[in-house]
Design a protein around this motif. Structure first.
Motif, mmCIF file in Angstrom:
data_model
loop_
_atom_site.group_PDB
_atom_site.id
_atom_site.type_symbol
_atom_site.label_atom_id
_atom_site.label_comp_id
_atom_site.label_asym_id
_atom_site.label_seq_id
_atom_site.Cartn_x
_atom_site.Cartn_y
_atom_site.Cartn_z
ATOM 1 N N ASP A 53 37.844 52.599 34.336
ATOM 2 C CA ASP A 53 38.718 51.149 34.367
ATOM 3 C C ASP A 53 38.333 49.609 33.703
ATOM 4 O O ASP A 53 39.190 49.408 33.609
ATOM 5 C CB ASP A 53 38.899 51.558 36.291
ATOM 6 N N HIS B 217 32.393 55.107 42.132
ATOM 7 C CA HIS B 217 32.980 54.185 42.764
ATOM 8 C C HIS B 217 31.759 52.754 42.625
ATOM 9 O O HIS B 217 30.713 53.663 43.007
ATOM 10 C CB HIS B 217 33.725 53.729 43.789
ATOM 11 N N LYS C 146 50.521 47.971 30.052
ATOM 12 C CA LYS C 146 50.226 49.105 31.195
ATOM 13 C C LYS C 146 50.909 48.051 32.215
ATOM 14 O O LYS C 146 51.671 46.475 32.468
ATOM 15 C CB LYS C 146 48.962 48.488 31.950
ATOM 16 N N ALA D 57 38.376 43.587 41.205
ATOM 17 C CA ALA D 57 38.910 44.864 40.445
ATOM 18 C C ALA D 57 39.890 45.034 41.595
ATOM 19 O O ALA D 57 40.936 45.840 40.904
ATOM 20 C CB ALA D 57 38.051 45.751 40.739
ATOM 21 N N GLY E 242 40.648 48.861 40.825
ATOM 22 C CA GLY E 242 39.974 49.718 39.626
ATOM 23 C C GLY E 242 38.431 49.593 39.695
ATOM 24 O O GLY E 242 38.426 48.371 38.929
ATOM 25 N N ASP E 243 37.559 49.830 39.987
ATOM 26 C CA ASP E 243 36.176 49.550 40.195
ATOM 27 C C ASP E 243 35.388 51.051 39.816
ATOM 28 O O ASP E 243 34.446 50.889 40.470
ATOM 29 C CB ASP E 243 35.642 49.674 41.908
ATOM 30 N N ALA F 275 40.251 48.675 30.647
ATOM 31 C CA ALA F 275 40.632 47.260 30.485
ATOM 32 C C ALA F 275 39.947 45.747 30.240
ATOM 33 O O ALA F 275 41.169 45.510 29.237
ATOM 34 C CB ALA F 275 40.828 46.749 32.116
#
Length: 169
Positions: free
Chosen positions: A75, A113, A169, A67, A70-71, A79
Motif C-alpha cells: 500500500d 500489516h 484511484k 492509512a 492501507g497498512d 501510494a
C-alpha cells in the motif's frame, strides 16, 4: 536557508538562461517542488537527528498514521510511488527502532500489516508539525483566495500524475 536565485540558476543551467522549450510556468513549478523538498529536508534535520530515522521512514510513519485500511508495505509503495525495496528497508529499520509492529494477515500469512507504536506515533506527529511549518512558510503572503486556486490546481496536477502512473484511484 535556500537561495531562490542560486537554485533557479542551478535548475536552468549555465548563465541562468531558461532552457529551450521550457516556459516560465513549467520552470516555476519545478523550482517550487524542488525548493519545497529542500525546505522540508532542512526543517527535518533536528527530528532526523533525534529519531535516528531517514526521511523515507518518517514518510512511512505519516502514511501509517493516516492509512485507514492501507497498512501494508505494498500500500505504501503504491501510494507514495517509492520502490518496494526502499519500503522494505524502511519497514525493517522502523521495526528495529520500535516505531512499528508487524502482524500477519489472518487470511494470507504472506501479507504483513503494519501499525504504529506509541513512539512511531510521536515521530509521525512531530513530522506532521515540521511539514505544517514548511507549508505555512510556503504560503506566507498568499491570500486565502490564491491558496484556494493553488489547491485546486494542485489537485488537478495530482490527478494528471496518477493518470501517467497507471490510472486514477
Amino acid at each position: 536557508m535556500y537561495d531562490r536565485r542560486k537554485f533557479a540558476s542551478e535548475l536552468m543551467g549555465a548563465g541562468g538562461r531558461e532552457q529551450a522549450g521550457i516556459g516560465m510556468l513549467q520552470n516555476d513549478i519545478l523550482l517550487v517542488v524542488q525548493g519545497a523538498r529542500r525546505m522540508l529536508e532542512h526543517a527535518s534535520q533536528g527530528l532526523l537527528r533525534q529519531s535516528g530515522l531517514r526521511l523515507v521512514e518518517l514518510d512511512v510513519l505519516c502514511f501509517l498514521a493516516n492509512a485507514g485500511a492501507g497498512d501494508t508495505a505494498r500500500d505504501i509503495s503504491e501510494a507514495r510511488k517509492i520502490s518496494k525495496a526502499h519500503i522494505s528497508k524502511a519497514v525493517d529499520n522502523l521495526r528495529r527502532a520500535g516505531c512499528i509492529t508487524l502482524r500477519h494477515d489472518e487470511e494470507d500469512r504472506r501479507c504483513l500489516h503494519l501499525s504504529l507504536t506509541p513512539q512511531g506515533r510521536a515521530y509521525a506527529d512531530a513530522y506532521f508539525e515540521v511539514r505544517r511549518g514548511v507549508a505555512c512558510r510556503l504560503m506566507e503572503g498568499i491570500s486565502p483566495e490564491e491558496q484556494r486556486l493553488i489547491h485546486t490546481a494542485l489537485q488537478k496536477m495530482y490527478r494528471n500524475i496518477q493518470q501517467v502512473d497507471g490510472g486514477t484511484k
